[in-house]
Design a protein around this motif. Structure first.
Motif, PDB file in Angstrom:
ATOM      1  N   GLN A 193       2.317   8.962  -6.418  1.00  0.00           N
ATOM      2  CA  GLN A 193       2.768  10.342  -6.263  1.00  0.00           C
ATOM      3  C   GLN A 193       3.952  10.641  -7.186  1.00  0.00           C
ATOM      4  O   GLN A 193       3.995  11.691  -7.820  1.00  0.00           O
ATOM      5  CB  GLN A 193       3.154  10.611  -4.806  1.00  0.00           C
TER       6      GLN A 193
ATOM      7  N   THR B 155       1.205   4.076  -3.030  1.00  0.00           N
ATOM      8  CA  THR B 155       1.012   5.513  -2.805  1.00  0.00           C
ATOM      9  C   THR B 155       2.230   6.299  -3.273  1.00  0.00           C
ATOM     10  O   THR B 155       2.092   7.320  -3.963  1.00  0.00           O
ATOM     11  CB  THR B 155       0.737   5.792  -1.312  1.00  0.00           C
TER      12      THR B 155
ATOM     13  N   GLU C 195       0.841  -1.210   0.000  1.00  0.00           N
ATOM     14  CA  GLU C 195       0.000   0.000   0.000  1.00  0.00           C
ATOM     15  C   GLU C 195       0.876   1.261   0.000  1.00  0.00           C
ATOM     16  O   GLU C 195       0.623   2.208  -0.736  1.00  0.00           O
ATOM     17  CB  GLU C 195      -0.921   0.014   1.225  1.00  0.00           C
TER      18      GLU C 195
END
Length: 186
Positions: free
Chosen positions: A20, A16, A12
């Motif tokens: 980004q 992320t 996870e």
């Protein structure tokens, strides 16, 4: 990929961070998918508009890098447009790409032909292939980024999630365009 495998907290976090890090690439990819979808869904109307402009001989003159002069008919994207010109064989249509460069604009014919609809269909089909190559390139960059950031960790589930999302983005837009061309609303 094991579709029953649940992502770990590390997966996870990696997802992320990758999202980004590659946000601009992913946004550009989505925008291009949307642009191709719009071209495909408006293809008959755009072809008619290009043909109408050709009959009126309207549009500013664009000279491509090979010296050929075309008349602008319809914008497709920020950098591509349908153009036309009269030849001894009749009307000719082209998709012309105008890329801003530091040394001036590069103007190139991406494809051309005597049927505006066929020219647009070829352009859309070619752009779909570009999207697939782009998806593969971004996926490879994400894999490399995660391998460097998380050495000795299996991040395949994260990489494959990006690949699947991008493939769905291409396929969803393609399905919508096919359904609209057949008169089916989604």
């Amino acid at each position: 990929m094991n579709y029953f495998e649940r992502p770990t907290p590390l997966h996870e976090q990696a997802n992320t961070e990758a999202r980004q890090h590659f946000a601009e690439h992913l946004e550009q990819f989505r925008a291009n998918c949307d642009a191709i979808h719009n071209i495909e869904s408006n293809l008959p109307a755009t072809a008619n508009e290009a043909f109408g402009a050709a009959l009126q001989s309207s549009g500013c003159v664009i000279q491509t890098d090979d010296g050929t002069q075309w008349q602008h008919a319809v914008d497709l994207t920020k950098i591509t447009s349908v153009c036309h010109r009269r030849t001894s064989a009749g009307l000719e249509f082209a998709v012309v790409e105008c890329l801003p460069m530091k040394s001036g604009e590069m103007k190139d014919v991406l494809n051309s032909g005597h049927d505006a609809k066929e020219v647009l269909e070829t352009f859309a089909r070619d752009q779909r292939q570009v999207l697939i190559l782009w998806k593969n390139d971004v996926t490879a960059q994400i894999r490399e980024y995660l391998e460097e950031k998380y050495p000795h960790q299996d991040m395949n589930i994260v990489v494959e999630s990006f690949e699947i999302k991008m493939a769905r983005d291409i396929a969803r837009r393609e399905t919508l365009a096919q359904n609209q061309s057949h008169g089916v609303r989604v």
